[in-house]
Design a protein around this motif. Structure first.
Motif, PDB file in Angstrom:
ATOM      1  N   TYR A  97       0.682  -1.478   0.281  1.00 40.70           N
ATOM      2  CA  TYR A  97      -0.247   0.151  -0.253  1.00 40.70           C
ATOM      3  C   TYR A  97       1.216   1.094   0.065  1.00 40.70           C
ATOM      4  O   TYR A  97       0.054   2.223   0.116  1.00 40.70           O
ATOM      5  CB  TYR A  97      -0.892   0.013   0.921  1.00 40.70           C
ATOM      6  CG  TYR A  97      -0.122  -0.270   2.537  1.00 40.70           C
ATOM      7  CD1 TYR A  97       0.153   1.099   2.957  1.00 40.70           C
ATOM      8  CD2 TYR A  97      -0.097  -0.886   3.476  1.00 40.70           C
ATOM      9  CE1 TYR A  97       0.404   1.211   4.706  1.00 40.70           C
ATOM     10  CE2 TYR A  97       0.648  -0.619   4.516  1.00 40.70           C
ATOM     11  CZ  TYR A  97       1.270   0.292   5.302  1.00 40.70           C
ATOM     12  OH  TYR A  97       1.225   0.300   6.233  1.00 40.70           O
ATOM     13  N   VAL A  98       2.245   1.553  -0.112  1.00 35.56           N
ATOM     14  CA  VAL A  98       3.247   2.389  -0.331  1.00 35.56           C
ATOM     15  C   VAL A  98       3.814   2.759  -1.451  1.00 35.56           C
ATOM     16  O   VAL A  98       4.414   1.747  -1.858  1.00 35.56           O
ATOM     17  CB  VAL A  98       4.265   2.289   0.756  1.00 35.56           C
ATOM     18  CG1 VAL A  98       5.062   3.575   1.021  1.00 35.56           C
ATOM     19  CG2 VAL A  98       3.490   2.219   1.861  1.00 35.56           C
ATOM     20  N   PRO A  99       3.440   3.784  -2.807  1.00 36.07           N
ATOM     21  CA  PRO A  99       3.490   2.947  -4.115  1.00 36.07           C
ATOM     22  C   PRO A  99       5.471   3.636  -3.940  1.00 36.07           C
ATOM     23  O   PRO A  99       5.435   4.643  -3.584  1.00 36.07           O
ATOM     24  CB  PRO A  99       2.514   4.349  -4.581  1.00 36.07           C
ATOM     25  CG  PRO A  99       1.683   4.754  -3.220  1.00 36.07           C
ATOM     26  CD  PRO A  99       1.869   4.426  -2.348  1.00 36.07           C
ATOM     27  N   SER A 100       5.674   3.618  -4.650  1.00 36.92           N
ATOM     28  CA  SER A 100       6.819   3.865  -5.302  1.00 36.92           C
ATOM     29  C   SER A 100       6.108   5.156  -5.970  1.00 36.92           C
ATOM     30  O   SER A 100       5.182   5.431  -7.293  1.00 36.92           O
ATOM     31  CB  SER A 100       7.487   2.866  -6.076  1.00 36.92           C
ATOM     32  OG  SER A 100       8.115   1.806  -6.151  1.00 36.92           O
ATOM     33  N   LEU A 101       7.268   6.312  -5.971  1.00 34.91           N
ATOM     34  CA  LEU A 101       6.986   6.792  -6.319  1.00 34.91           C
ATOM     35  C   LEU A 101       6.525   7.459  -8.151  1.00 34.91           C
ATOM     36  O   LEU A 101       6.082   8.045  -9.070  1.00 34.91           O
ATOM     37  CB  LEU A 101       7.862   8.258  -6.424  1.00 34.91           C
ATOM     38  CG  LEU A 101       7.735   9.510  -5.150  1.00 34.91           C
ATOM     39  CD1 LEU A 101       8.577  10.679  -5.424  1.00 34.91           C
ATOM     40  CD2 LEU A 101       6.136   9.426  -4.628  1.00 34.91           C
ATOM     41  N   THR A 158      -1.968   4.959  -6.949  1.00 34.72           N
ATOM     42  CA  THR A 158      -1.711   5.220  -4.762  1.00 34.72           C
ATOM     43  C   THR A 158      -1.748   4.043  -4.380  1.00 34.72           C
ATOM     44  O   THR A 158      -1.258   3.464  -4.302  1.00 34.72           O
ATOM     45  CB  THR A 158      -3.205   5.924  -5.389  1.00 34.72           C
ATOM     46  OG1 THR A 158      -4.210   4.987  -5.747  1.00 34.72           O
ATOM     47  CG2 THR A 158      -3.886   6.806  -6.643  1.00 34.72           C
ATOM     48  N   ASP A 159      -2.461   4.300  -3.197  1.00 30.97           N
ATOM     49  CA  ASP A 159      -1.792   3.026  -2.120  1.00 30.97           C
ATOM     50  C   ASP A 159      -3.474   2.987  -2.134  1.00 30.97           C
ATOM     51  O   ASP A 159      -3.657   1.189  -1.895  1.00 30.97           O
ATOM     52  CB  ASP A 159      -2.157   4.158  -0.590  1.00 30.97           C
ATOM     53  CG  ASP A 159      -3.720   4.735  -0.324  1.00 30.97           C
ATOM     54  OD1 ASP A 159      -4.141   5.359  -0.818  1.00 30.97           O
ATOM     55  OD2 ASP A 159      -3.534   5.503   0.238  1.00 30.97           O
ATOM     56  N   HIS A 160      -4.066   2.735  -2.796  1.00 38.24           N
ATOM     57  CA  HIS A 160      -5.037   1.664  -3.547  1.00 38.24           C
ATOM     58  C   HIS A 160      -4.878   0.999  -4.423  1.00 38.24           C
ATOM     59  O   HIS A 160      -5.225   1.217  -5.534  1.00 38.24           O
ATOM     60  CB  HIS A 160      -7.080   2.619  -3.361  1.00 38.24           C
ATOM     61  CG  HIS A 160      -7.148   2.832  -2.376  1.00 38.24           C
ATOM     62  ND1 HIS A 160      -6.780   3.971  -1.793  1.00 38.24           N
ATOM     63  CD2 HIS A 160      -8.730   2.887  -1.811  1.00 38.24           C
ATOM     64  CE1 HIS A 160      -7.519   4.257  -0.308  1.00 38.24           C
ATOM     65  NE2 HIS A 160      -8.519   3.819  -0.214  1.00 38.24           N
ATOM     66  N   ARG A 198       0.245  -3.830  -7.561  1.00 39.68           N
ATOM     67  CA  ARG A 198       1.064  -4.414  -6.475  1.00 39.68           C
ATOM     68  C   ARG A 198       1.887  -4.927  -7.192  1.00 39.68           C
ATOM     69  O   ARG A 198       3.788  -5.263  -6.805  1.00 39.68           O
ATOM     70  CB  ARG A 198       0.198  -5.471  -5.493  1.00 39.68           C
ATOM     71  CG  ARG A 198      -0.599  -4.703  -4.792  1.00 39.68           C
ATOM     72  CD  ARG A 198      -0.853  -5.171  -3.298  1.00 39.68           C
ATOM     73  NE  ARG A 198      -1.721  -7.009  -3.446  1.00 39.68           N
ATOM     74  CZ  ARG A 198      -3.081  -7.050  -4.803  1.00 39.68           C
ATOM     75  NH1 ARG A 198      -3.637  -6.038  -4.117  1.00 39.68           N
ATOM     76  NH2 ARG A 198      -3.773  -8.487  -4.747  1.00 39.68           N
ATOM     77  N   LEU A 199       2.011  -5.846  -8.205  1.00 37.79           N
ATOM     78  CA  LEU A 199       2.845  -6.738  -9.204  1.00 37.79           C
ATOM     79  C   LEU A 199       3.741  -5.139  -9.746  1.00 37.79           C
ATOM     80  O   LEU A 199       5.530  -5.027  -9.338  1.00 37.79           O
ATOM     81  CB  LEU A 199       2.233  -7.551 -10.561  1.00 37.79           C
ATOM     82  CG  LEU A 199       3.265  -8.156 -11.725  1.00 37.79           C
ATOM     83  CD1 LEU A 199       4.321  -8.772 -10.911  1.00 37.79           C
ATOM     84  CD2 LEU A 199       2.238  -8.298 -12.252  1.00 37.79           C
ATOM     85  N   LYS A 200       3.286  -4.562  -9.974  1.00 40.66           N
ATOM     86  CA  LYS A 200       4.112  -3.089 -10.412  1.00 40.66           C
ATOM     87  C   LYS A 200       4.929  -2.231 -10.192  1.00 40.66           C
ATOM     88  O   LYS A 200       6.139  -1.924  -9.254  1.00 40.66           O
ATOM     89  CB  LYS A 200       2.732  -2.201 -11.847  1.00 40.66           C
ATOM     90  CG  LYS A 200       3.751  -0.734 -11.905  1.00 40.66           C
ATOM     91  CD  LYS A 200       3.446   0.146 -12.693  1.00 40.66           C
ATOM     92  CE  LYS A 200       3.885   0.924 -12.982  1.00 40.66           C
ATOM     93  NZ  LYS A 200       3.048   2.459 -14.111  1.00 40.66           N
ATOM     94  N   ASN A 201       4.149  -2.413  -8.585  1.00 37.71           N
ATOM     95  CA  ASN A 201       4.654  -1.473  -7.962  1.00 37.71           C
ATOM     96  C   ASN A 201       6.537  -2.677  -6.882  1.00 37.71           C
ATOM     97  O   ASN A 201       7.413  -2.374  -6.644  1.00 37.71           O
ATOM     98  CB  ASN A 201       3.934  -1.190  -6.460  1.00 37.71           C
ATOM     99  CG  ASN A 201       4.139  -0.109  -5.858  1.00 37.71           C
ATOM    100  OD1 ASN A 201       5.323   0.984  -5.790  1.00 37.71           O
ATOM    101  ND2 ASN A 201       4.357  -0.344  -3.907  1.00 37.71           N
ATOM    102  N   MET A 205       9.081  -2.579  -9.406  1.00 37.95           N
ATOM    103  CA  MET A 205      10.528  -1.084  -9.202  1.00 37.95           C
ATOM    104  C   MET A 205      10.208  -1.124  -8.076  1.00 37.95           C
ATOM    105  O   MET A 205      11.772  -0.789  -8.024  1.00 37.95           O
ATOM    106  CB  MET A 205       8.858   0.132  -9.394  1.00 37.95           C
ATOM    107  CG  MET A 205       9.434   1.122  -9.119  1.00 37.95           C
ATOM    108  SD  MET A 205      11.032   1.323 -10.535  1.00 37.95           S
ATOM    109  CE  MET A 205       9.535   2.373 -11.601  1.00 37.95           C
ATOM    110  N   TYR A 206       9.885  -1.408  -7.385  1.00 38.30           N
ATOM    111  CA  TYR A 206      10.474  -1.561  -5.478  1.00 38.30           C
ATOM    112  C   TYR A 206      11.895  -2.539  -5.670  1.00 38.30           C
ATOM    113  O   TYR A 206      12.996  -2.109  -5.546  1.00 38.30           O
ATOM    114  CB  TYR A 206       9.944  -2.059  -4.499  1.00 38.30           C
ATOM    115  CG  TYR A 206      10.796  -3.354  -3.143  1.00 38.30           C
ATOM    116  CD1 TYR A 206      11.300  -2.119  -2.240  1.00 38.30           C
ATOM    117  CD2 TYR A 206      10.874  -4.069  -2.945  1.00 38.30           C
ATOM    118  CE1 TYR A 206      11.006  -1.758  -0.812  1.00 38.30           C
ATOM    119  CE2 TYR A 206      11.831  -4.673  -1.579  1.00 38.30           C
ATOM    120  CZ  TYR A 206      12.360  -2.952  -0.701  1.00 38.30           C
ATOM    121  OH  TYR A 206      12.965  -3.144   0.050  1.00 38.30           O
ATOM    122  N   LEU A 207      11.616  -3.447  -6.224  1.00 33.18           N
ATOM    123  CA  LEU A 207      13.335  -4.694  -6.270  1.00 33.18           C
ATOM    124  C   LEU A 207      14.584  -3.928  -7.616  1.00 33.18           C
ATOM    125  O   LEU A 207      15.545  -3.924  -7.254  1.00 33.18           O
ATOM    126  CB  LEU A 207      12.096  -5.625  -7.541  1.00 33.18           C
ATOM    127  CG  LEU A 207      11.580  -6.386  -6.283  1.00 33.18           C
ATOM    128  CD1 LEU A 207      10.815  -8.121  -6.947  1.00 33.18           C
ATOM    129  CD2 LEU A 207      12.726  -7.440  -5.131  1.00 33.18           C
TER     130      LEU A 207
END
Length: 524
Positions: free
Chosen positions: A184-188, A193-195, A201-204, A207-209
């Motif tokens: 629920y914390v999106p990469s910029l 959004t947080d929804h 969530r897969l995209k986020n 991007m996090y990795l």
């Protein structure tokens, strides 16, 4: 007698908290535009509250194009990058502006900008006269622009403990140990959004990795500067200098930011430039009065962008303004307006505008903005809806938050067309849900328990009085990465599970083997 004892006890209690003497504080600002405006405001707040403040500042033409120089109440140590380099840099910046207006805002553009900052940093650290003077001053604390790696290197070179002030939202959160739940914390960079649904969530997650790889590429840009200006054996890394900050302050307010968990050494103090409006000049009041009931809109695309290098983009904006009934006050350098393009009948061009004061005017209906955090904060403070044209950096992410809060919407610059632009402006002005949401967010921001200037002052003085921010920093800053992610624990538990499964299989195998052996003997 009892009253005297109470008074003596109270005085004894107060004696445990010695009054803070005026501290010597150095502020460091090497980038112009909104970065400088924030560092200047921080310096003024500290100066006006009795501290001895000096700014270490890079000066150059175009740091705040169109704005008349303001008298500084505190001393400033300045240096210049040289006229030849400034011309070269302006050419690079102009090319980048064209790319941004075409919708090109990838990692390559940001790395190009960092390379320029790296060159500027090399020049900065060669200012031996200024650096020696600042060392001799023996500052108690520095407050630095946390978005520019050179500010960390300068503070390290001077040997001064520092607070890092980040002028935007949590772009570098992972570098300072603020790892929010990816669910629920999106990469910029994702514009989420947080929804988030599954694919969000897969995209986020992806991007996090990928973000550590990008961050390492960014830090490597300054390695040559570090090698040249720091002796072998005591060369810092940009990553270590981020963790070394006594405190991190972000120009963020949860009026619009998505809630997320934070560490105690992370403080959110947004909206330092958002204030009650001052009266406008009579000339501007006369122009606004001509608008009648239609009112007016304010147009600014950032303190560093005073004109648009793409004529076609300019024409689309100008033609879009001509289609709306409102008056338009547009911050645009009049001397750079292209010949052959007539300014729309309802538009007034100004080299510089007092954006905060215009947004506080009762007849303002809209802010057309690039989506910089300062502009967004000022609009929220005054309850003004927004139409964004984000260009780079955190501007897309900021406008995602604006849209999620029903404070406005945004248009990607490569989608700019006059009719679409005018329709978007009309929708945000005429649909009451945007103004209603803006006024609700204004009430939230204005009823914060402590105003941002008091928060800033309180935290700076707390760090000075307590001898640093070590009590706020988590132990994770000292842990190797495999401990932070519990890889050693996971490996140990996996090995234990594997051994248990192996033993269970060995125990089960014996009777099974015995049964099968007996069956075969009987069959034979």
């Amino acid at each position: 007698m009892a009253r005297n004892k109470e008074l003596a006890g109270f005085l004894l209690f107060l004696s445990q908290f010695p009054l803070l003497q005026a501290a010597k504080i150095l502020t460091i600002s090497f980038i112009g535009g909104s970065h400088y405006l924030l560092m200047d405001e921080i310096s003024r707040i500290l100066h006006h509250n009795g501290h001895q403040v000096r700014m270490f500042q890079q000066i150059a033409d175009g740091m705040l194009p169109g704005r008349q120089a303001q008298q500084s109440p505190y001393p400033v140590s300045t240096y210049s990058l040289g006229e030849e380099y400034i011309r070269e840099y302006n050419a690079v910046f102009g090319k980048s502006q064209k790319e941004y207006l075409l919708g090109q805002h990838g990692v390559h553009n940001f790395l190009t900008f960092l390379n320029e900052l790296s060159y500027q940093c090399n020049v900065t650290l060669h200012q031996s006269d200024i650096l020696n003077f600042l060392m001799e001053e023996k500052y108690d604390l520095a407050v630095i622009d946390g978005s520019n790696p050179c500010c960390f290197l300068a503070a390290e070179k001077l040997g001064v403990p520092y607070i890092a002030f980040f002028p935007g939202t949590f772009m570098n959160a992972a570098k300072v140990g603020v790892i929010g739940p990816v669910s629920y914390v999106p990469s910029l960079q994702t514009q989420l959004t947080d929804h988030m649904d599954f694919f969000g969530r897969l995209k986020n997650t992806l991007m996090y990795l990928a973000s550590p790889i990008i961050e390492r590429k960014m830090d490597v840009v300054f390695q040559k500067v570090i090698d040249e200006h720091f002796p072998l054996g005591s060369r810092p890394s940009i990553a270590d200098l981020h963790l070394k900050a006594e405190l991190w302050i972000y120009n963020v307010d949860f009026t619009i930011e998505f809630p997320r968990p934070l560490l105690p050494n992370i403080q959110c103090i947004g909206g330092l430039l958002a204030k009650p409006a001052k009266p406008l000049t009579q000339e501007l009041e006369d122009f606004i009065a001509e608008s009648g009931d239609s009112g007016f809109i304010v147009v600014t695309l950032g303190s560093m962008i005073s004109s648009l290098p793409l004529v076609e983009f300019l024409k689309e904006m100008n033609d879009g303004f001509a289609k709306i009934p409102q008056k338009v006050i547009w911050r645009y350098k009049r001397s750079e307006w292209p010949q052959g393009v007539n300014v729309a009948h309802n538009v007034r061009l100004m080299d510089w505008v007092s954006q905060n004061d215009l947004l506080g005017h009762p007849k303002v209906h809209l802010l057309v903005t690039h989506g910089g955090m300062n502009s967004v904060m000022e609009a929220v403070y005054h309850g003004v809806p927004m139409v964004g044209i984000p260009l780079f950096g955190d501007q897309y992410a900021n406008m995602v938050r604006v849209e999620a809060r029903n404070l406005g919407t945004f248009i990607s610059p490569d989608q700019m067309k006059a009719e679409k632009f005018a329709n978007t402006i009309r929708e945000v002005i005429e649909n009451r849900r945007y103004k209603t949401s803006a006024m609700k967010r204004r009430a939230i921001m204005r009823t914060r328990p402590f105003p941002p200037d008091k928060q800033l002052l309180g935290w700076v003085e707390h760090i000075i009085q307590s001898g640093g921010g070590g009590h706020l920093r988590p132990y994770s800053y000292q842990q190797p990465w495999y401990q932070q992610f519990l890889l050693d624990v996971i490996l140990f538990l996996s090995a234990c599970v594997a051994v248990i499964i192996y033993l269970i299989l060995r125990v089960i195998r014996a009777p099974i083997y015995f049964l099968f052996s007996n069956r075969k003997q009987k069959e034979n």
